[in-house]
Design a protein around this motif. Structure first.
Motif, PDB file in Angstrom:
ATOM      1  N   ARG A   1       6.518  20.496  -6.834  1.00 26.77           N
ATOM      2  CA  ARG A   1       7.409  19.851  -5.886  1.00 26.77           C
ATOM      3  C   ARG A   1       6.913  18.461  -5.498  1.00 26.77           C
ATOM      4  N   VAL A   2       5.606  18.318  -5.294  1.00 28.16           N
ATOM      5  CA  VAL A   2       5.059  17.017  -4.905  1.00 28.16           C
ATOM      6  C   VAL A   2       5.274  15.996  -6.023  1.00 28.16           C
ATOM      7  N   ARG A   3       4.937  16.370  -7.252  1.00 23.65           N
ATOM      8  CA  ARG A   3       5.076  15.435  -8.369  1.00 23.65           C
ATOM      9  C   ARG A   3       6.539  15.050  -8.593  1.00 23.65           C
ATOM     10  N   LEU A   4       7.420  16.044  -8.542  1.00 28.48           N
ATOM     11  CA  LEU A   4       8.836  15.774  -8.750  1.00 28.48           C
ATOM     12  C   LEU A   4       9.395  14.879  -7.643  1.00 28.48           C
ATOM     13  N   SER A   5       9.040  15.172  -6.396  1.00 24.52           N
ATOM     14  CA  SER A   5       9.546  14.370  -5.275  1.00 24.52           C
ATOM     15  C   SER A   5       9.027  12.935  -5.341  1.00 24.52           C
ATOM     16  N   ALA A   6       7.776  12.753  -5.769  1.00 23.25           N
ATOM     17  CA  ALA A   6       7.217  11.403  -5.897  1.00 23.25           C
ATOM     18  C   ALA A   6       7.971  10.617  -6.972  1.00 23.25           C
ATOM     19  N   VAL A   7       8.273  11.262  -8.096  1.00 24.73           N
ATOM     20  CA  VAL A   7       9.028  10.601  -9.168  1.00 24.73           C
ATOM     21  C   VAL A   7      10.420  10.205  -8.676  1.00 24.73           C
ATOM     22  N   GLN A   8      11.074  11.122  -7.963  1.00 24.21           N
ATOM     23  CA  GLN A   8      12.424  10.843  -7.472  1.00 24.21           C
ATOM     24  C   GLN A   8      12.432   9.723  -6.432  1.00 24.21           C
ATOM     25  N   LEU A   9      11.390   9.680  -5.585  1.00 25.44           N
ATOM     26  CA  LEU A   9      11.312   8.606  -4.592  1.00 25.44           C
ATOM     27  C   LEU A   9      11.126   7.252  -5.276  1.00 25.44           C
ATOM     28  N   LEU A  10      10.264   7.178  -6.280  1.00 27.58           N
ATOM     29  CA  LEU A  10      10.077   5.930  -7.017  1.00 27.58           C
ATOM     30  C   LEU A  10      11.372   5.493  -7.714  1.00 27.58           C
ATOM     31  N   THR A  11      12.131   6.469  -8.216  1.00 24.28           N
ATOM     32  CA  THR A  11      13.411   6.148  -8.867  1.00 24.28           C
ATOM     33  C   THR A  11      14.384   5.544  -7.867  1.00 24.28           C
ATOM     34  N   SER A  12      14.436   6.108  -6.649  1.00 29.42           N
ATOM     35  CA  SER A  12      15.318   5.556  -5.621  1.00 29.42           C
ATOM     36  C   SER A  12      14.897   4.148  -5.234  1.00 29.42           C
ATOM     37  N   LEU A  13      13.597   3.927  -5.092  1.00 32.34           N
ATOM     38  CA  LEU A  13      13.100   2.596  -4.743  1.00 32.34           C
ATOM     39  C   LEU A  13      13.463   1.574  -5.821  1.00 32.34           C
ATOM     40  N   LEU A  14      13.320   1.976  -7.090  1.00 34.22           N
ATOM     41  CA  LEU A  14      13.659   1.072  -8.197  1.00 34.22           C
ATOM     42  C   LEU A  14      15.155   0.792  -8.252  1.00 34.22           C
ATOM     43  N   THR A  15      15.951   1.765  -7.902  1.00 34.20           N
ATOM     44  CA  THR A  15      17.400   1.563  -7.893  1.00 34.20           C
ATOM     45  C   THR A  15      17.791   0.533  -6.845  1.00 34.20           C
TER      46      THR A  15
ATOM     47  N   HIS B   1       0.832  -1.209   0.000  1.00 33.83           N
ATOM     48  CA  HIS B   1       0.000   0.000   0.000  1.00 33.83           C
ATOM     49  C   HIS B   1       0.863   1.253   0.000  1.00 33.83           C
ATOM     50  N   ASN B   2       2.075   1.162   0.535  1.00 33.22           N
ATOM     51  CA  ASN B   2       2.967   2.324   0.560  1.00 33.22           C
ATOM     52  C   ASN B   2       3.333   2.769  -0.858  1.00 33.22           C
ATOM     53  N   ILE B   3       3.534   1.802  -1.762  1.00 32.31           N
ATOM     54  CA  ILE B   3       3.825   2.149  -3.154  1.00 32.31           C
ATOM     55  C   ILE B   3       2.617   2.814  -3.789  1.00 32.31           C
ATOM     56  N   GLN B   4       1.423   2.320  -3.451  1.00 30.28           N
ATOM     57  CA  GLN B   4       0.210   2.940  -3.992  1.00 30.28           C
ATOM     58  C   GLN B   4       0.080   4.390  -3.540  1.00 30.28           C
ATOM     59  N   LEU B   5       0.474   4.686  -2.283  1.00 37.12           N
ATOM     60  CA  LEU B   5       0.422   6.067  -1.789  1.00 37.12           C
ATOM     61  C   LEU B   5       1.286   6.987  -2.655  1.00 37.12           C
ATOM     62  N   VAL B   6       2.492   6.507  -2.989  1.00 34.14           N
ATOM     63  CA  VAL B   6       3.403   7.328  -3.801  1.00 34.14           C
ATOM     64  C   VAL B   6       2.866   7.457  -5.222  1.00 34.14           C
ATOM     65  N   LEU B   7       2.341   6.347  -5.781  1.00 40.39           N
ATOM     66  CA  LEU B   7       1.773   6.407  -7.130  1.00 40.39           C
ATOM     67  C   LEU B   7       0.612   7.392  -7.202  1.00 40.39           C
ATOM     68  N   ASP B   8      -0.225   7.415  -6.179  1.00 45.02           N
ATOM     69  CA  ASP B   8      -1.371   8.340  -6.167  1.00 45.02           C
ATOM     70  C   ASP B   8      -0.920   9.792  -6.175  1.00 45.02           C
ATOM     71  N   LEU B   9       0.238  10.049  -5.564  1.00 44.74           N
ATOM     72  CA  LEU B   9       0.732  11.427  -5.511  1.00 44.74           C
ATOM     73  C   LEU B   9       1.227  11.918  -6.871  1.00 44.74           C
ATOM     74  N   LEU B  10       1.417  10.996  -7.835  1.00 39.05           N
ATOM     75  CA  LEU B  10       1.781  11.439  -9.184  1.00 39.05           C
ATOM     76  C   LEU B  10       0.650  12.233  -9.834  1.00 39.05           C
ATOM     77  N   ASP B  11      -0.578  12.056  -9.329  1.00 37.25           N
ATOM     78  CA  ASP B  11      -1.725  12.785  -9.880  1.00 37.25           C
ATOM     79  C   ASP B  11      -1.720  14.252  -9.461  1.00 37.25           C
ATOM     80  N   GLU B  12      -0.976  14.566  -8.388  1.00 41.48           N
ATOM     81  CA  GLU B  12      -0.926  15.961  -7.915  1.00 41.48           C
ATOM     82  C   GLU B  12      -0.177  16.815  -8.930  1.00 41.48           C
ATOM     83  N   TYR B  13      -0.747  17.963  -9.270  1.00 43.19           N
ATOM     84  CA  TYR B  13      -0.108  18.818 -10.269  1.00 43.19           C
ATOM     85  C   TYR B  13       0.992  19.681  -9.659  1.00 43.19           C
ATOM     86  N   ASP B  14       0.982  19.831  -8.342  1.00 42.89           N
ATOM     87  CA  ASP B  14       1.999  20.648  -7.683  1.00 42.89           C
ATOM     88  C   ASP B  14       3.400  20.180  -8.095  1.00 42.89           C
TER      89      ASP B  14
END
Length: 815
Positions: free
Chosen positions: A140-154, A125-138
């Motif tokens: 900083r929020v969108r950029l930080s969510a993308v960067q967090l997913l990149t770190s997790l994938l790394t 569910h934690n991954i779903q929380l981050v994925l849902d934040l990609l919908d935010e147009y803000d």
């Protein structure tokens, strides 16, 4: 730092006089503030402070604050600023790289980010929380969510890929970000998708069918194709991920008319342009060449390769690649990769091979491009990688093309050669007898490819004559190769000549006869096969000599009096022996470079020492090895034997009873082995259950251990003030250390049990394999005995002896 301290005072209040709180204590208070504050502003300030401390006190923030930060993502969704602080803090905690602030802290493990990632993704569910934040147009929020997913994938690529794959619209949310007008977010999304698609065919298909290729080519076009920046390279790397080893996406790419969209990438810079080939342009073109090669890779199906090759020819892509090939000022690595790409674009496609054969180099006088390439291959001053690429391209030009092979051989025949101009055949002959070892090898292998599956050209090449010394009679090319084989002291040259002769003489009795007429050839092969050197390369040389000797026997038409098939077989049996012969032959496939060469048609050598065996020769060896061994073994067993007769009381008759007894014994042994197998299967199931339990318990203890270490770190941190620790602090520290030691002991115990379980399981696999092999051997033996019994029965009946039905029926019933 003063600003940070003042900010923390604002959030936490002024410290007690004489006591400076440690970093761990500050983290604990901040986490408590986030958990218990009712005002959003207080929680936001505490999250901002945690972000500021997460680089220096990563372990403490991760151990104490991860659950709290996950709650923030879920409950404070309405406040973008707070969400952004929480995302950035989590990204710092799970960063795959070490921060400068941690370099002198031995308490921080190198893989701490991966450890926290493992804890974070246990709840999907934690991954779903981050994925849902990609919908935010803000932003900083969108950029930080993308960067967090990149770190997790790394940190945990396979795990994250599997989680995202089952999340509804997970991949679609990321793909939508490629259309974000803010370039920073688009660029970070490219990096995220590159990691997401690496090595996962299912995700690759989803991304491709989300119009990835259209979006990527739009970005490449906007950025200026090959003259663009690193964003173009990122787009091409993502395309490469989507196409590599994915036939579904290759078909989609081919049928979607994307091949012609690559054409603008191969516009070569004008010589008058000052910029020329910038480092970024080199990287961009190199990536696009890799994409072209992915479409026509020999590992693809023949249908895909052929259709892609035809499209490349029809849309002008092959022409554009040849233009780069013949252009001046092209960087060496781009030229090398272009040569490889052109080779695979024509490999096995007659129309494309003919097109390459007609390309003329802009030289004075004009020469065919093939000739210019071969001039580079036999020139020892050219870079090694370039020479290897030319060989591969030339091999592709000859592949499954009898006309190209015939043209090569014709350039060596005086009646059809234009002596005023240099030809490909003359270049290869010059390289074959050059003092440069690599030229010897490249030329021999190139000539060998002109003979593959072409018996006509094998006989035509026998007509090639070479002038040796002035006034001396010319000798045949095969005669000269045989003499050079005996005279050269260079291992690489010997191997090359043996491969050439093996390809030439196999399935060609006239070539075998020509070799046998050359003085010293057979004696040299026998001496090499019997050699006692124990170096790996010498073993290979001995095995190849044994192969050529066997070819001389198997494909011998008995036209050379002194070396008939039978006399050579007797020579092999007496001087070498079948056991030694088969042993030496098997050494070839054990050589490391043989196994490397057998994997791919392209020679993938990084240094000259790795050049020894050719791919097509490996294919020939696989076909010939069993054929030659079987042929020689059968003939040796048959030699000197007549029709056997059986009499009562003879050894053959008496052996029938022995066979019957042996079969009964083996039947009992088979039943015993089956019982053992059933017991081992039950034991394997119980061990697997114990192993799974140990893994689960060990994982739980590791998480608890990480948290306790963070608490101990907080307890032993030295305060900046000189006040001594209290008795209460000391007792709490001892309590923590005692719990930590107990947990460490439990982890060690479970780790030991896990290792024992794994060792036991491994032993049980090995035992199963041994039992299965025994069963296979037994069944094979029984089948052989059945055949022999039937044979003996027929012989007895033909001699008029009565045969008992029980004797002949027993093995049949058993099998």
């Amino acid at each position: 730092m003063d600003f940070l301290k003042s900010g923390l005072k604002t959030v936490l209040g002024a410290p007690e006089p004489g006591h400076q709180p440690s970093g761990a204590e500050i983290v604990e208070r901040l986490v408590d503030r986030v958990n218990n504050s009712t005002l959003l502003e207080d929680r936001r300030d505490a999250c901002r402070a945690l972000k500021a401390m997460s680089r220096t006190y990563r372990v403490e923030v991760g151990a104490q604050g991860m659950d709290t930060l996950k709650q923030v993502l879920e409950l404070d969704r309405a406040d973008n600023e707070t969400i952004n602080y929480a995302l950035d803090t989590l990204n710092n905690v799970m960063s795959p790289t070490q921060f400068e602030e941690e370099e002198n802290n031995p308490r921080v493990p190198m893989n701490i980010g991966e450890q926290f990632t493992e804890m974070f993704i246990k709840d999907h569910h934690n991954i779903q929380l981050v994925l849902d934040l990609l919908d935010e147009y803000d932003f900083r929020v969108r950029l930080s969510a993308v960067q967090l997913l990149t770190s997790l994938l790394t940190n945990r690529p396979k795990d994250i890929q599997e989680i995202i794959l089952v999340k509804p619209m997970g991949v679609s949310k990321m793909m939508d970000l490629l259309g974000d007008t803010r370039e920073v977010i688009r660029n970070e999304t490219l990096l995220l998708l590159i990691k997401l698609t690496k090595g996962n065919a299912n995700i690759q298909k989803i991304v491709a069918f989300e119009n990835a290729f259209d979006r990527l080519f739009e970005i490449v076009s906007t950025e200026g194709y090959s003259d663009g920046g690193i964003i173009v390279e990122d787009c091409l790397l993502l395309m490469l991920n989507l196409l590599k080893n994915n036939s579904s996406n290759i078909n989609f790419f081919k049928e979607g008319s994307y091949i012609q969209k690559m054409l603008p990438m191969f516009n070569t810079p004008d010589e008058s342009e000052e910029a020329g080939w910038s480092p970024q342009k080199v990287s961009n073109v190199h990536c696009m060449l890799l994409i072209v090669r992915t479409l026509v890779s020999p590992s693809n199906s023949a249908q895909i390769i052929s259709s892609c090759q035809k499209i490349m020819k029809n849309v002008g892509l092959l022409d554009a690649l040849c233009n780069i090939l013949m252009s001046s000022g092209v960087p060496a690595d781009i030229l090398t990769e272009t040569i490889n790409t052109v080779g695979e674009a024509v490999r096995g496609e007659v129309t494309n091979q003919e097109f390459l054969g007609n390309v003329m180099a802009p030289s004075n006088p004009p020469r065919p491009a093939i000739v210019v390439l071969l001039m580079s291959m036999v020139n020892e001053k050219q870079p090694f990688s370039l020479r290897c690429a030319v060989l591969y391209c030339f091999q592709c030009y000859l592949y499954h093309n009898e006309m190209s092979q015939a043209s090569l051989v014709q350039t060596l025949l005086p009646s059809s050669s234009d002596m005023s101009s240099l030809t490909s055949g003359q270049l290869l002959c010059g390289g074959l007898f050059s003092s440069d070892v690599l030229s010897n090898w490249f030329s021999a292998v190139a000539l060998m490819h002109g003979l593959i599956e072409n018996p006509v050209q094998k006989e035509q090449l026998l007509r090639v004559l070479l002038a040796t010394n002035i006034g001396s009679s010319p000798v045949s090319l095969l005669h000269q190769c045989t003499l050079l084989l005996q005279q050269t002291t260079k291992l690489k040259s010997k191997v090359a000549l043996l491969m050439l002769l093996a390809m030439w003489m196999s399935y060609c009795p006239p070539a075998v006869a020509a070799f046998l007429r050359a003085p010293g050839g057979v004696g040299w092969l026998v001496a090499q096969t019997c050699a006692a050197d124990h170096d790996d390369n010498e073993f290979l040389l001995q095995g190849l000599s044994a192969l050529l000797l066997a070819i001389c026997i198997h494909f011998n038409d008995d036209s050379v009096d002194n070396y008939s098939k039978e006399s050579l077989r007797q020579l092999l049996t007496k001087r070498i022996g079948m056991e030694m012969f088969t042993s030496k032959l098997s050494e070839v496939t054990r050589h490391e470079l043989y196994n490397k060469a057998a994997k791919h048609p392209q020679l993938r050598a990084k240094v000259a020492a790795d050049v020894l065996v050719d791919y097509e020769f490996c294919r020939l060896f696989k076909v010939l090895e069993s054929v030659l061994v079987q042929s020689l073994t059968d003939r040796t067993q048959q030699n000197g034997t007549g029709s056997p007769t059986l009499e009562r009381g003879s050894p053959e008759s008496g052996s029938l009873e022995q066979y019957k007894t042996l079969i009964r014994q083996q039947d009992a042994r088979l039943q015993e082995l089956m019982a053992q197998l059933e017991g081992l299967l039950h034991q394997n199931q119980s061990l697997q259950g114990a192993l799974n339990d140990s893994i689960s318990a060990n994982s739980h203890l590791k998480d608890e251990n990480t948290l306790l270490k963070a608490q101990v770190s907080a307890a032993v941190a030295l305060p900046s003030s000189t006040a001594p620790p209290s008795v209460q602090d000391d007792s709490r520290l001892q309590e923590y250390e005692a719990r930590l030691q107990a947990l460490d002991g439990e982890v060690a115990r479970l780790t030991g049990e896990l290792k024992l379980s794994q060792d036991a399981q491994r032993s049980t696999a090995e035992e199963l394999e041994r039992v299965k092999k025994d069963q296979d051997d037994l069944l094979e033996l029984l089948a052989d005995q059945d055949i022999k019994l039937n044979d003996y029965k027929m012989r007895l009946m033909s001699l008029g002896h009565p045969v008992e039905e029980e004797m002949s029926a027993a093995p049949q019933n058993l099998t």
